[in-house]
Design an enzyme around this catalytic site. Structure first.
Site, PDB file in Angstrom:
ATOM      1  N   GLY A  61       0.822  -1.205   0.000  1.00 31.09           N
ATOM      2  CA  GLY A  61       0.000   0.000   0.000  1.00 31.09           C
ATOM      3  C   GLY A  61       0.856   1.255   0.000  1.00 31.09           C
ATOM      4  O   GLY A  61       2.011   1.264  -0.432  1.00 31.09           O
ATOM      5  N   ASP A 115       4.972 -15.940  -6.956  1.00 30.64           N
ATOM      6  CA  ASP A 115       3.950 -16.892  -7.415  1.00 30.64           C
ATOM      7  C   ASP A 115       4.001 -17.123  -8.913  1.00 30.64           C
ATOM      8  O   ASP A 115       3.329 -18.016  -9.423  1.00 30.64           O
ATOM      9  CB  ASP A 115       2.545 -16.384  -7.064  1.00 30.64           C
ATOM     10  CG  ASP A 115       2.271 -16.384  -5.576  1.00 30.64           C
ATOM     11  OD1 ASP A 115       3.083 -16.969  -4.829  1.00 30.64           O
ATOM     12  OD2 ASP A 115       1.254 -15.807  -5.157  1.00 30.64           O
TER      13      ASP A 115
END
EC number: 2.7.1.11
Length: 473
Positions: A166, A221
């Site tokens: 963020g 990932d």
């Protein structure tokens, strides 16, 4: 190349035989009179023996390389590498590097090689590291980066710049870039960070600032589309072997022993799939893309029972995003929560399924289950040799692109060649395992596990078509 076609701010170039170039912005688009300079590399002794070192402006890389004789040429991306002319004089460059999001093996290597590339190849002396992710821009936290500072950081995991989730405020970030006089921005981060990079680029363009923005995609990932693989992935698969080996030792040491390993993979099961194939000791691999069920004919419990009776032990690898639909309704309520990056918070499928297995077999047999979660061990290690090479080439390609005037791009490996890819193509979707592809079939053949698909799921999966550009072997 014959024509440039506007497509909602996309830079599309078309040519004969169905040729399409999804190009990236360039300084000359907004500043046609911007001066250019000879590339300093032409005077670099290290490259004097290299023939055709500079990349031709018309060189492109196809997204799809398996074609039929009558297939159109299809989508291409601009080939990465140094050009004969550059758009920055070395003494005028003030570059900055920022790392965003979660940790990944290779972050420090990318930082190091951006600094080394700018310094050794282009003579740039002013390089800043933004401390603590995106919010470091407007918190005015910077670290001076030079060759001495980054000399051996590749030997350590994590990132010397710090990171955070963020904290993206486009206006404040661009204000900071403008106030500091920064004219090159290198952003290392995942799909969310690349979306942030795209927003920064658009705001810079809106203000007509002569600032180049480049992204280096980071996702352990491997869920970023288009590119062959992301840095850190090979290291993650290799490091996962330690956990799988430990689970195998535990499982084989007890009667009806089960070793359960949870690996990373929020929406994409690439780490679990490749770690399973690399290990050869795994009996069952569960990933988000392949639904499974627990009870009844063809379910997971039936397969566990069968395998324990056959072998007396079993190793299961499960991706963190697998089976989320199976969690109890009370646990599902909290899955609407999101982290600072906007990612949905997942329940621990490993703990949940461990308990379900124990409960199911409690009255049937004596069973020993060991649950291993190596998530933070895997992502915090330094990158291995393969990933170090990958990081080096990505970093150097980004530097070459920025110096050559390209802007608003992500660098990535496409069919073995480094390319410059528009931000929108990197962020529009996620790369996922295609369970109708041969790679998943190879895994099923290796583990001898059932597909765990009910008839409705089988019909749906037969309708799936793999996206060109997903991982291919």
């Amino acid at each position: 190349m014959s024509s440039s076609v506007p497509n909602s701010d996309r830079k599309i170039v078309t040519g004969p035989a169905g040729y399409i170039l999804e190009d990236v912005p360039h300084f000359s688009d907004d500043f046609p009179d911007h001066p250019t300079y000879p590339n300093p590399l032409q005077d670099n002794a290290a490259y004097s023996v290299v023939k055709q070192y500079f990349v031709d402006e018309d060189d492109t890389v196809p997204q799809k390389i398996v074609v039929h004789p009558d297939s159109p040429r299809g989508t291409h991306f601009r080939r990465a590498g140094p050009r004969q002319r550059v758009y920055f004089e070395s003494d005028d460059v003030l570059a900055c590097i920022v790392t965003c999001g979660g940790l990944c093996p290779g972050l420090n290597t990318v930082i190091r090689e951006i600094v080394c590339g700018l310094s050794y190849m282009y003579g740039v002396k002013r390089i800043l590291g933004i401390d603590g992710g995106y919010r470091g821009f407007y918190a005015r936290n910077t670290i001076h980066l030079d060759l001495k500072t980054v000399n051996d950081i590749h030997r350590s995991g994590g990132t010397i710049l710090g990171t955070s989730r963020g904290g993206h405020n486009t206006t404040k970030i661009v204000d900071s870039i403008q106030d500091r006089g920064i004219n090159q921005v290198y952003i290392i981060g995942g799909d969310g960070s690349q979306k942030g990079a795209a927003a920064i680029f658009e705001e810079i363009r809106k203000r007509k600032l002569k600032v180049a923005v480049a992204g280096i995609p980071k996702t352990i990932d491997n869920d970023i589309p288009i590119i062959d693989r992301s840095f850190g992935f090979d290291t993650a698969v290799e490091e996962a072997q330690r956990a799988i080996n430990a689970a195998h030792v535990e499982a084989t040491s007890f009667e009806n022993g089960i070793g359960l390993v949870k690996l990373m993979g929020r929406y994409s099961g690439f780490i679990a799939m490749h770690a399973t194939l690399a290990s050869r000791d795994v009996d069952c691999c569960l990933i988000p893309e392949s639904p499974f069920f627990l009870e009844g004919s063809g379910g997971l419990f039936e397969f566990i029972d069968k395998r324990l009776k056959e072998s007396g032990h079993m190793v299961i690898v499960i991706a963190e995003g697998a089976g989320q639909d199976l969690l109890s309704e009370s646990m599902k309520e909290s899955t609407t929560l999101k982290d600072a990056s906007g990612n949905k918070l997942l329940q621990d499928i490993g703990l949940w399924i461990s308990q379900r297995i124990k409960d199911h077999f409690a009255k049937k047999m004596t069973l020993t289950l060991k649950y291993i979660d190596p998530t933070y061990m895997i992502r915090a290690v330094p990158s291995n040799a393969s990933d170090n090479v990958c990081c080096t080439l990505l970093a150097q390609s980004a530097v070459h692109g920025v110096m050559a005037g390209y802007n608003g791009f992500t660098v990535g490996l496409v069919n073995g060649r480094h390319t410059y890819i528009p931000f929108n193509r990197i962020t529009e979707k996620q790369n996922k395992v295609v369970i109708t592809d041969r790679m998943w079939a190879r895994l099923l053949s290796s583990t001898n596990q059932p597909s765990f698909m009910k008839q409705a799921d089988k019909i749906h999966s037969n309708q799936l078509v793999g996206e060109p550009g997903t991982m291919k072997w």
